[in-house]
Design a protein around this motif. Sequence first.
Motif, PDB file in Angstrom:
ATOM      1  N   VAL A 192       3.962  -1.075 -52.936  1.00  0.00           N
ATOM      2  CA  VAL A 192       5.083  -1.875 -52.432  1.00  0.00           C
ATOM      3  C   VAL A 192       5.403  -1.493 -50.986  1.00  0.00           C
ATOM      4  CG1 VAL A 192       7.561  -2.322 -52.652  1.00  0.00           C
ATOM      5  CG2 VAL A 192       6.111  -2.287 -54.691  1.00  0.00           C
ATOM      6  N   PHE A 193       5.519  -0.199 -50.721  1.00  0.00           N
ATOM      7  CA  PHE A 193       5.932   0.255 -49.392  1.00  0.00           C
ATOM      8  C   PHE A 193       4.885   0.004 -48.320  1.00  0.00           C
ATOM      9  CE2 PHE A 193       9.100   3.613 -51.151  1.00  0.00           C
ATOM     10  CZ  PHE A 193      10.050   2.619 -51.303  1.00  0.00           C
ATOM     11  N   THR A 194       3.628  -0.201 -48.723  1.00  0.00           N
ATOM     12  CA  THR A 194       2.580  -0.482 -47.736  1.00  0.00           C
ATOM     13  C   THR A 194       2.261  -1.971 -47.635  1.00  0.00           C
ATOM     14  OG1 THR A 194       0.841  -0.092 -49.406  1.00  0.00           O
ATOM     15  CG2 THR A 194       1.505   1.779 -48.023  1.00  0.00           C
ATOM     16  N   SER A 195       3.019  -2.777 -48.345  1.00  0.00           N
ATOM     17  CA  SER A 195       2.741  -4.221 -48.339  1.00  0.00           C
ATOM     18  C   SER A 195       3.357  -4.923 -47.132  1.00  0.00           C
ATOM     19  CB  SER A 195       3.244  -4.873 -49.631  1.00  0.00           C
ATOM     20  OG  SER A 195       4.653  -4.726 -49.751  1.00  0.00           O
ATOM     21  N   ARG A 196       4.376  -4.287 -46.510  1.00  0.00           N
ATOM     22  CA  ARG A 196       5.017  -4.871 -45.330  1.00  0.00           C
ATOM     23  C   ARG A 196       5.244  -3.787 -44.286  1.00  0.00           C
ATOM     24  NH1 ARG A 196       9.679  -9.104 -47.479  1.00  0.00           N
ATOM     25  NH2 ARG A 196       8.297 -10.377 -48.806  1.00  0.00           N
ATOM     26  N   GLU A 197       4.996  -4.151 -43.044  1.00  0.00           N
ATOM     27  CA  GLU A 197       5.105  -3.167 -41.972  1.00  0.00           C
ATOM     28  C   GLU A 197       6.527  -2.644 -41.820  1.00  0.00           C
ATOM     29  OE1 GLU A 197       4.309  -3.121 -37.207  1.00  0.00           O
ATOM     30  OE2 GLU A 197       2.735  -4.000 -38.475  1.00  0.00           O
ATOM     31  N   GLN A 198       7.541  -3.490 -42.105  1.00  0.00           N
ATOM     32  CA  GLN A 198       8.925  -3.047 -41.942  1.00  0.00           C
ATOM     33  C   GLN A 198       9.340  -2.026 -42.992  1.00  0.00           C
ATOM     34  OE1 GLN A 198       7.905  -6.207 -42.468  1.00  0.00           O
ATOM     35  NE2 GLN A 198       9.431  -7.427 -43.590  1.00  0.00           N
ATOM     36  N   TRP A 199       8.531  -1.861 -44.039  1.00  0.00           N
ATOM     37  CA  TRP A 199       8.826  -0.857 -45.063  1.00  0.00           C
ATOM     38  C   TRP A 199       8.082   0.455 -44.805  1.00  0.00           C
ATOM     39  CZ3 TRP A 199       8.101  -4.688 -49.749  1.00  0.00           C
ATOM     40  CH2 TRP A 199       9.211  -5.527 -49.805  1.00  0.00           C
ATOM     41  N   TYR A 200       7.431   0.541 -43.649  1.00  0.00           N
ATOM     42  CA  TYR A 200       6.671   1.759 -43.357  1.00  0.00           C
ATOM     43  C   TYR A 200       7.539   3.016 -43.348  1.00  0.00           C
ATOM     44  CZ  TYR A 200       3.436   5.051 -41.299  1.00  0.00           C
ATOM     45  OH  TYR A 200       2.649   6.148 -41.094  1.00  0.00           O
ATOM     46  N   PRO A 201       8.773   3.004 -42.824  1.00  0.00           N
ATOM     47  CA  PRO A 201       9.593   4.226 -42.881  1.00  0.00           C
ATOM     48  C   PRO A 201       9.793   4.746 -44.300  1.00  0.00           C
ATOM     49  CG  PRO A 201      10.541   2.668 -41.329  1.00  0.00           C
ATOM     50  CD  PRO A 201       9.439   1.941 -42.046  1.00  0.00           C
ATOM     51  N   GLN A 202       9.911   3.847 -45.280  1.00  0.00           N
ATOM     52  CA  GLN A 202      10.040   4.279 -46.676  1.00  0.00           C
ATOM     53  C   GLN A 202       8.740   4.912 -47.172  1.00  0.00           C
ATOM     54  OE1 GLN A 202      11.242   1.176 -45.593  1.00  0.00           O
ATOM     55  NE2 GLN A 202      13.321   2.001 -45.562  1.00  0.00           N
ATOM     56  N   PHE A 203       7.628   4.297 -46.785  1.00  0.00           N
ATOM     57  CA  PHE A 203       6.339   4.888 -47.137  1.00  0.00           C
ATOM     58  C   PHE A 203       6.207   6.274 -46.522  1.00  0.00           C
ATOM     59  CE2 PHE A 203       2.160   5.980 -45.478  1.00  0.00           C
ATOM     60  CZ  PHE A 203       1.439   6.106 -46.663  1.00  0.00           C
ATOM     61  N   PHE A 204       6.680   6.429 -45.303  1.00  0.00           N
ATOM     62  CA  PHE A 204       6.545   7.700 -44.590  1.00  0.00           C
ATOM     63  C   PHE A 204       7.293   8.823 -45.319  1.00  0.00           C
ATOM     64  CE2 PHE A 204       7.584  10.764 -41.229  1.00  0.00           C
ATOM     65  CZ  PHE A 204       6.335  10.962 -40.668  1.00  0.00           C
TER      66      PHE A 204
END
Length: 247
Positions: free
Chosen positions: A33-45
């Motif tokens: 989920v977190f890698t599906s959109r660039e704007q969610w990258y901080p959550q992935f990080f």
Amino acid sequence: MLIIKKILILLWRIWFYILMGVPIIIMFPVLLVFTSREQWYPQFFVVARFWAKIVLYGCGFIPMVSKEAEINRKQSYMFVANHTSMTDIMLMLYCVKNPFVFVGKKELAKIPIFGFFYKRTCILVDRSNQKSRKEVFDSAQARLNNGTSICIFPEGGIPDDESIVLDDFKDGAFRLAIDHQIPILPLTFLDNKKRFSYTFFSGSPGKMRAHILKEISTKGLTQSNKKELKMATRDIILQTLENDIRK
């Protein structure tokens, strides 16, 4: 005795790769989920930093970070460090809280499980392909324009000769930093080669020191200053490594 030592190192290295893979499998839906959109990258990080701590502590590494300057959470940086080990990735994630994107070699994408998300989140470079290098530059620029920092290991790879303290630096990190007028933030990893080098039957648990150096401003610099900036950055990392060797 030597055979027993090699067996123990083999089992420990296998455990390292298990620790890399199992948390990713467990967290797979969240990571997807977190890698599906660039704007969610901080959550992935945030999740990536948690994963890095699992691998480091799970293998018996004890991160120890010293700082010459604090990292501004609202500032974009070009993070650079010496490169001697796969654990450089985990230690960089441990040291830095600012969301950043790795620029890394495409070969790591072949690692099972890890490579799947590596491809989705990092900027991959094929250094033998001029077109790939141009695409990397464009991708990095897009991330910097969005306020995300970039991390590049400017040696461009790990030297085959492990006696090399610090290899020559490539231009890419410094070209990007000047273009975007963002500071260079150098880090020195003092123990990663000793702890987990690419020589397979080597390494051990223990302290893993990182030294965050003072940022180097690029304000007002142009591409004509690129070589000077590159050499200044390399010199400060090399000096830290050599000082530690002399102790």
